[in-house]
Design a protein around this motif. Structure first.
Motif, PDB file in Angstrom:
ATOM      1  N   PRO A  30       0.820  -1.229   0.000  1.00 13.89           N
ATOM      2  CA  PRO A  30       0.000   0.000   0.000  1.00 13.89           C
ATOM      3  C   PRO A  30       0.847   1.270   0.000  1.00 13.89           C
ATOM      4  O   PRO A  30       0.490   2.261  -0.644  1.00 13.89           O
ATOM      5  CB  PRO A  30      -0.832  -0.126   1.282  1.00 13.89           C
ATOM      6  N   GLN A  31       2.001   1.234   0.721  1.00 15.87           N
ATOM      7  CA  GLN A  31       2.827   2.438   0.785  1.00 15.87           C
ATOM      8  C   GLN A  31       3.433   2.782  -0.569  1.00 15.87           C
ATOM      9  O   GLN A  31       3.680   3.946  -0.868  1.00 15.87           O
ATOM     10  CB  GLN A  31       3.931   2.284   1.847  1.00 15.87           C
ATOM     11  N   TRP A  32       3.660   1.758  -1.394  1.00 20.64           N
ATOM     12  CA  TRP A  32       4.157   2.029  -2.746  1.00 20.64           C
ATOM     13  C   TRP A  32       3.079   2.702  -3.587  1.00 20.64           C
ATOM     14  O   TRP A  32       3.360   3.620  -4.356  1.00 20.64           O
ATOM     15  CB  TRP A  32       4.595   0.722  -3.419  1.00 20.64           C
ATOM     16  N   ARG A  33       1.847   2.232  -3.456  1.00 20.92           N
ATOM     17  CA  ARG A  33       0.765   2.847  -4.232  1.00 20.92           C
ATOM     18  C   ARG A  33       0.582   4.306  -3.831  1.00 20.92           C
ATOM     19  O   ARG A  33       0.297   5.156  -4.673  1.00 20.92           O
ATOM     20  CB  ARG A  33      -0.531   2.057  -4.036  1.00 20.92           C
ATOM     21  N   ARG A  34       0.767   4.595  -2.532  1.00 23.15           N
ATOM     22  CA  ARG A  34       0.636   5.977  -2.073  1.00 23.15           C
ATOM     23  C   ARG A  34       1.789   6.835  -2.585  1.00 23.15           C
ATOM     24  O   ARG A  34       1.581   7.970  -3.023  1.00 23.15           O
ATOM     25  CB  ARG A  34       0.586   6.017  -0.539  1.00 23.15           C
ATOM     26  N   GLU A  35       3.012   6.304  -2.523  1.00 19.65           N
ATOM     27  CA  GLU A  35       4.177   7.120  -2.889  1.00 19.65           C
ATOM     28  C   GLU A  35       4.340   7.265  -4.396  1.00 19.65           C
ATOM     29  O   GLU A  35       4.601   8.372  -4.894  1.00 19.65           O
ATOM     30  CB  GLU A  35       5.458   6.520  -2.301  1.00 19.65           C
ATOM     31  N   PHE A  36       4.192   6.164  -5.138  1.00 21.10           N
ATOM     32  CA  PHE A  36       4.505   6.191  -6.565  1.00 21.10           C
ATOM     33  C   PHE A  36       3.265   6.301  -7.448  1.00 21.10           C
ATOM     34  O   PHE A  36       3.383   6.551  -8.650  1.00 21.10           O
ATOM     35  CB  PHE A  36       5.300   4.935  -6.945  1.00 21.10           C
ATOM     36  N   GLY A  37       2.094   6.103  -6.872  1.00 23.15           N
ATOM     37  CA  GLY A  37       0.861   6.214  -7.642  1.00 23.15           C
ATOM     38  C   GLY A  37       0.481   4.903  -8.310  1.00 23.15           C
ATOM     39  O   GLY A  37       1.326   4.058  -8.603  1.00 23.15           O
ATOM     40  N   GLU A  38      -0.810   4.749  -8.549  1.00 26.84           N
ATOM     41  CA  GLU A  38      -1.306   3.493  -9.108  1.00 26.84           C
ATOM     42  C   GLU A  38      -0.973   3.333 -10.585  1.00 26.84           C
ATOM     43  O   GLU A  38      -1.130   2.246 -11.136  1.00 26.84           O
ATOM     44  CB  GLU A  38      -2.810   3.384  -8.863  1.00 26.84           C
ATOM     45  N   ALA A  39      -0.513   4.393 -11.233  1.00 28.36           N
ATOM     46  CA  ALA A  39      -0.063   4.251 -12.624  1.00 28.36           C
ATOM     47  C   ALA A  39       1.243   3.477 -12.705  1.00 28.36           C
ATOM     48  O   ALA A  39       1.507   2.799 -13.696  1.00 28.36           O
ATOM     49  CB  ALA A  39       0.108   5.623 -13.274  1.00 28.36           C
ATOM     50  N   ARG A  40       2.052   3.551 -11.640  1.00 29.98           N
ATOM     51  CA  ARG A  40       3.332   2.836 -11.626  1.00 29.98           C
ATOM     52  C   ARG A  40       3.265   1.559 -10.808  1.00 29.98           C
ATOM     53  O   ARG A  40       4.076   0.651 -11.037  1.00 29.98           O
ATOM     54  CB  ARG A  40       4.445   3.746 -11.060  1.00 29.98           C
ATOM     55  N   ILE A  41       2.384   1.465  -9.867  1.00 25.49           N
ATOM     56  CA  ILE A  41       2.245   0.276  -9.018  1.00 25.49           C
ATOM     57  C   ILE A  41       0.891  -0.353  -9.339  1.00 25.49           C
ATOM     58  O   ILE A  41      -0.153   0.117  -8.891  1.00 25.49           O
ATOM     59  CB  ILE A  41       2.340   0.627  -7.518  1.00 25.49           C
ATOM     60  N   ARG A  42       0.914  -1.414 -10.127  1.00 24.76           N
ATOM     61  CA  ARG A  42      -0.316  -2.015 -10.628  1.00 24.76           C
ATOM     62  C   ARG A  42      -0.643  -3.306  -9.867  1.00 24.76           C
ATOM     63  O   ARG A  42       0.109  -4.279  -9.938  1.00 24.76           O
ATOM     64  CB  ARG A  42      -0.184  -2.325 -12.120  1.00 24.76           C
ATOM     65  N   THR A  43      -1.749  -3.285  -9.145  1.00 22.22           N
ATOM     66  CA  THR A  43      -2.256  -4.500  -8.508  1.00 22.22           C
ATOM     67  C   THR A  43      -3.132  -5.224  -9.521  1.00 22.22           C
ATOM     68  O   THR A  43      -4.157  -4.707  -9.950  1.00 22.22           O
ATOM     69  CB  THR A  43      -3.060  -4.153  -7.248  1.00 22.22           C
ATOM     70  N   CYS A  44      -2.697  -6.423  -9.911  1.00 24.06           N
ATOM     71  CA  CYS A  44      -3.302  -7.116 -11.044  1.00 24.06           C
ATOM     72  C   CYS A  44      -4.175  -8.287 -10.605  1.00 24.06           C
ATOM     73  O   CYS A  44      -4.005  -8.839  -9.519  1.00 24.06           O
ATOM     74  CB  CYS A  44      -2.213  -7.632 -11.989  1.00 24.06           C
ATOM     75  N   ALA A  45      -5.087  -8.646 -11.468  1.00 23.59           N
ATOM     76  CA  ALA A  45      -5.850  -9.882 -11.281  1.00 23.59           C
ATOM     77  C   ALA A  45      -4.900 -11.070 -11.402  1.00 23.59           C
ATOM     78  O   ALA A  45      -3.781 -10.946 -11.918  1.00 23.59           O
ATOM     79  CB  ALA A  45      -6.957  -9.975 -12.338  1.00 23.59           C
ATOM     80  N   ILE A  46      -5.329 -12.216 -10.915  1.00 22.61           N
ATOM     81  CA  ILE A  46      -4.466 -13.399 -10.946  1.00 22.61           C
ATOM     82  C   ILE A  46      -4.470 -13.981 -12.357  1.00 22.61           C
ATOM     83  O   ILE A  46      -5.151 -14.962 -12.668  1.00 22.61           O
ATOM     84  CB  ILE A  46      -4.910 -14.438  -9.901  1.00 22.61           C
ATOM     85  N   SER A  47      -3.726 -13.326 -13.220  1.00 23.80           N
ATOM     86  CA  SER A  47      -3.541 -13.789 -14.596  1.00 23.80           C
ATOM     87  C   SER A  47      -2.115 -13.466 -14.997  1.00 23.80           C
ATOM     88  O   SER A  47      -1.801 -12.320 -15.352  1.00 23.80           O
ATOM     89  CB  SER A  47      -4.529 -13.115 -15.555  1.00 23.80           C
ATOM     90  N   GLU A  48      -1.261 -14.458 -14.872  1.00 22.26           N
ATOM     91  CA  GLU A  48       0.146 -14.230 -15.206  1.00 22.26           C
ATOM     92  C   GLU A  48       0.321 -13.816 -16.662  1.00 22.26           C
ATOM     93  O   GLU A  48       1.159 -12.967 -16.979  1.00 22.26           O
ATOM     94  CB  GLU A  48       0.952 -15.506 -14.923  1.00 22.26           C
ATOM     95  N   GLN A  49      -0.483 -14.402 -17.549  1.00 24.71           N
ATOM     96  CA  GLN A  49      -0.400 -14.045 -18.970  1.00 24.71           C
ATOM     97  C   GLN A  49      -0.703 -12.564 -19.175  1.00 24.71           C
ATOM     98  O   GLN A  49      -0.023 -11.884 -19.954  1.00 24.71           O
ATOM     99  CB  GLN A  49      -1.369 -14.891 -19.795  1.00 24.71           C
ATOM    100  N   ALA A  50      -1.733 -12.050 -18.490  1.00 26.68           N
ATOM    101  CA  ALA A  50      -2.107 -10.638 -18.634  1.00 26.68           C
ATOM    102  C   ALA A  50      -1.012  -9.731 -18.080  1.00 26.68           C
ATOM    103  O   ALA A  50      -0.671  -8.710 -18.695  1.00 26.68           O
ATOM    104  CB  ALA A  50      -3.434 -10.372 -17.932  1.00 26.68           C
ATOM    105  N   MET A  51      -0.442 -10.094 -16.926  1.00 24.84           N
ATOM    106  CA  MET A  51       0.594  -9.257 -16.328  1.00 24.84           C
ATOM    107  C   MET A  51       1.824  -9.152 -17.224  1.00 24.84           C
ATOM    108  O   MET A  51       2.331  -8.059 -17.494  1.00 24.84           O
ATOM    109  CB  MET A  51       1.010  -9.821 -14.962  1.00 24.84           C
ATOM    110  N   VAL A  52       2.315 -10.302 -17.683  1.00 24.64           N
ATOM    111  CA  VAL A  52       3.531 -10.292 -18.491  1.00 24.64           C
ATOM    112  C   VAL A  52       3.260  -9.710 -19.875  1.00 24.64           C
ATOM    113  O   VAL A  52       4.083  -8.976 -20.426  1.00 24.64           O
ATOM    114  CB  VAL A  52       4.138 -11.705 -18.582  1.00 24.64           C
ATOM    115  N   GLY A  53       2.076  -9.985 -20.436  1.00 21.99           N
ATOM    116  CA  GLY A  53       1.725  -9.386 -21.710  1.00 21.99           C
ATOM    117  C   GLY A  53       1.662  -7.873 -21.619  1.00 21.99           C
ATOM    118  O   GLY A  53       2.160  -7.160 -22.506  1.00 21.99           O
TER     119      GLY A  53
END
Length: 317
Positions: A30-53
């Motif tokens: 959470p502290q990363w999302r606050r400091e760097f913003g959600e544009a840089r810190i992406r919490t993703c759904a459980i889809s490894e293909q989507a994350m790496v793609g």
């Protein structure tokens, strides 16, 4: 996030240093999302293909994504994104595009997570031109190689053994500077044999070599640190002197150990210098058992390393 928590601190430091770094994972601090913003810190759904793609696409725009896959076994889910796209972009586009991205994951640990989650697949990625493969053997090198990886101009797979956290000097690890890819390190010196240990297997190899040294038998113990590029010259120079090779790995012998042996046998004169004096102290070529009673027999233990050296040193009939 990472099995080795100190890497979180290093990555946080690198996120502050380089605004082009972005982080994708199924769980983010959470502290990363606050400091760097959600544009840089992406919490993703459980889809490894989507994350790496998504990371491949982001890298093509000039960003430097870091993706945490959690378990190394999940790397098999993203073979298309990594092998067919990230690794080939610079070739397919005549250098027009590259994929400067890092994929981190944890290899085997003594956690009884079963055959689907306790794997060391880095030997598979050694066969993929265009992907760099780093497998540190200490917490210090894990931090140093992470700093190096985020500065690379192509995809890097960084495989971390959970065992590295045990007994780590965290202060030293946090201050470790970047180290060059393709530069092995000698953990011990001697003429009896050359022991090459990978990742989490470095610790038992250190213990096995130390036991031999206490009996007056000294070996070269080499930690490659990166498998692609591999420091073939460091390994070959040691083997020309010792003439005996012991390969130690948490994974199966058909993986990274076989790949290393193949690279060494391409060195002129080295097969003759070895003369077949090669031993493997690795997991068997079988799925990792879930039960502790069986899994204990799949680890490269210090006594097995010492026994392999003694066996190679015996006079031939």
């Amino acid at each position: 996030m990472n099995e080795l928590a100190v890497l979180d601190v290093v990555l946080e430091d690198e996120l502050r240093r380089d605004d082009s770094l972005v982080f994708l994972a199924t769980s983010t601090p959470p502290q990363w999302r606050r400091e760097f913003g959600e544009a840089r810190i992406r919490t993703c759904a459980i889809s490894e293909q989507a994350m790496v793609g998504a990371a491949v696409g982001a890298a093509m725009t000039g960003l430097r994504p870091v993706v945490d896959l959690n378990r190394a076994s999940f790397s098999f889910l993203v073979m298309d994104q990594l092998v067919n796209h990230a690794a080939r972009l610079h070739y397919l586009t005549d250098g027009g595009y590259r994929a400067p991205m890092v994929v981190t994951s944890a290899t085997r640990g003594r956690q009884q997570l079963g055959p689907q989650n306790e794997q060391c697949p880095y030997g598979v990625f050694m066969q993929v031109p265009g992907i760099r493969v780093a497998v540190p053997g200490t917490a210090e090198d894990a931090c140093a190689l992470l700093r190096s990886a985020v500065r690379e101009n192509g995809p890097v797979m960084l495989f971390i053994a959970p065992e590295l956290a045990r007994g780590a000097n965290l202060r030293t690890a946090l201050t470790a500077p970047p180290v060059p890819f393709g530069e092995a390190v000698f953990r011990h010196r001697g003429d009896a044999a050359t022991v090459v240990a990978i990742g989490g297997a470095v610790r038992p190899a250190v213990e096995g070599v130390a036991a031999l040294a206490a009996q007056g038998v000294d070996c070269d113990l080499i930690d490659p640190r990166t498998l692609v590029p591999l420091d073939v010259e460091a390994l070959a120079s040691s083997l020309r002197r010792t003439g005996r090779l012991v390969l130690v790995d948490d994974g199966p012998r058909s993986g990274a150990p076989a790949q290393i042996l193949s690279a060494l046998y391409d060195v002129p004169g080295l097969p003759e210098a070895l003369g077949g004096r090669v031993a493997f102290v690795c997991a068997p070529d079988s799925p990792v058992p879930s039960t502790p009673a069986l899994e204990q027999y799949t680890w490269p233990e210090p006594q097995a390393v010492a026994a392999a050296v003694r066996r190679l040193a015996e006079p031939r009939p």
